[in-house]
Design an enzyme around this catalytic site. Structure first.
Site, PDB file in Angstrom:
ATOM      1  N   ASP A  78      -7.977 -61.274  49.313  1.00 17.72           N
ATOM      2  CA  ASP A  78      -8.719 -62.510  49.098  1.00 17.72           C
ATOM      3  C   ASP A  78     -10.122 -62.188  48.589  1.00 17.72           C
ATOM      4  O   ASP A  78     -10.637 -61.089  48.801  1.00 17.72           O
ATOM      5  CB  ASP A  78      -8.862 -63.286  50.417  1.00 17.72           C
ATOM      6  CG  ASP A  78      -7.517 -63.709  50.979  1.00 17.72           C
ATOM      7  OD1 ASP A  78      -6.553 -63.824  50.196  1.00 17.72           O
ATOM      8  OD2 ASP A  78      -7.435 -63.900  52.207  1.00 17.72           O
TER       9      ASP A  78
HETATM   10  N1  URA Z   1      -4.410 -61.150  54.745  1.00 20.85           N
HETATM   11  C1  URA Z   1      -5.322 -62.091  54.447  1.00 20.85           C
HETATM   12  O1  URA Z   1      -5.401 -63.113  55.101  1.00 20.85           O
HETATM   13  N2  URA Z   1      -6.153 -61.871  53.418  1.00 20.85           N
HETATM   14  C2  URA Z   1      -6.135 -60.721  52.693  1.00 20.85           C
HETATM   15  O2  URA Z   1      -6.948 -60.573  51.778  1.00 20.85           O
HETATM   16  C3  URA Z   1      -5.182 -59.753  53.014  1.00 20.85           C
HETATM   17  C4  URA Z   1      -4.321 -59.991  54.046  1.00 20.85           C
END
Ligand code: URA
Length: 233
Positions: A103
């Site tokens: 993310d």
């Molecule tokens: N899980 C999440 O919630 N975000 C990420 O970036 C990776 C795994």
């Protein structure tokens, strides 16, 4: 065997046209010899130099990036800064892509490559490559959360997650999470389902590949031969 101009262009340092010009100008040598022309076929592993400097002629490139907060994991985005902008120009035009996304606000290990087969091996459902995250949450984690992770969490929308591991750390709001799959926002959604929203998330490893502790956020390096061998390359 591959054409010399193609090999040079695949480094990203020169366009095909520039590579041809370099060869014609006599600035390129293959195993110490001046080639006849851009179309000369060169064997894999041959020593190619430009102005006497060796050129990395590996077919694929493997990069470890410490993704910082605030950049998106895609290769192009009309509005956001992408992870590719953290690489030098010549590495932005050789087809690199991130193996799995993080993310925008997640930090940590991101593997970038132009080797589609490796990406498939690490990401295909059923391959179950372990990914380890360090996380901080609002509230306090406790052993009941670990049990829920081990049993398999059901997300708010009904999605069932595979059993995962939640390892409590010294501070009650900190933990390590190990996942064997990669659903959208998975760690955040799993912890949200326990009423403990994530406030910080960082990926530490993916299979055998571990984030280099010497690599600060925003910096990158090539994988070492050992790291590549551990990935089966
Ligand atoms: N899980 C999440 O919630 N975000 C990420 O970036 C990776 C795994």
């Amino acid at each position: 065997m591959e054409r010399l101009d193609k090999i040079l262009a695949a480094t990203g340092k020169w366009s095909r046209k520039e590579a041809k010009a370099l060869i014609k100008a006599g600035r390129v040598k293959v195993e110490g010899e001046t080639p006849k022309g851009p179309e000369d076929k060169v064997a894999e592993g041959a020593l190619v130099t430009v102005d006497g400097h060796p050129v990395n002629t590996d077919k694929f490139v493997y990069i470890m990036l410490h993704k910082p907060d605030g950049v998106v994991s895609s290769t192009e985005d009309p509005r956001e800064q992408t992870v590719l902008t953290l690489l030098p120009k010549e590495l932005r035009r050789i087809g690199l892509f991130p193996v799995g996304r993080l993310d925008k606000d997640t930090e940590g290990l991101l593997l970038l490559t132009n080797d589609g087969q490796l990406a498939h091996r690490l990401l295909a459902p059923g391959k179950h490559v372990d990914k380890v995250y360090y996380t901080e949450v609002e509230g306090a984690l406790d052993p009941s959360d670990c049990e829920a992770f081990e049993t398999g969490i059901t997300l708010a929308d009904g999605t069932e997650c595979l059993p995962a591991r939640l390892e409590l750390l010294e501070e009650a709001n900190q933990a390590l999470v190990t996942l064997r799959e990669g659903k959208y926002h998975q760690v955040k959604r799993m912890l949200a389902s326990r009423g403990k929203p994530v406030t910080y998330l960082k990926r530490l490893s993916m299979g055998s590949l571990k984030l280099d502790p010497m690599l600060p956020p925003g910096r990158w390096r090539y994988l070492t031969d050992e790291e590549k061998a551990d990935l089966g390359l």
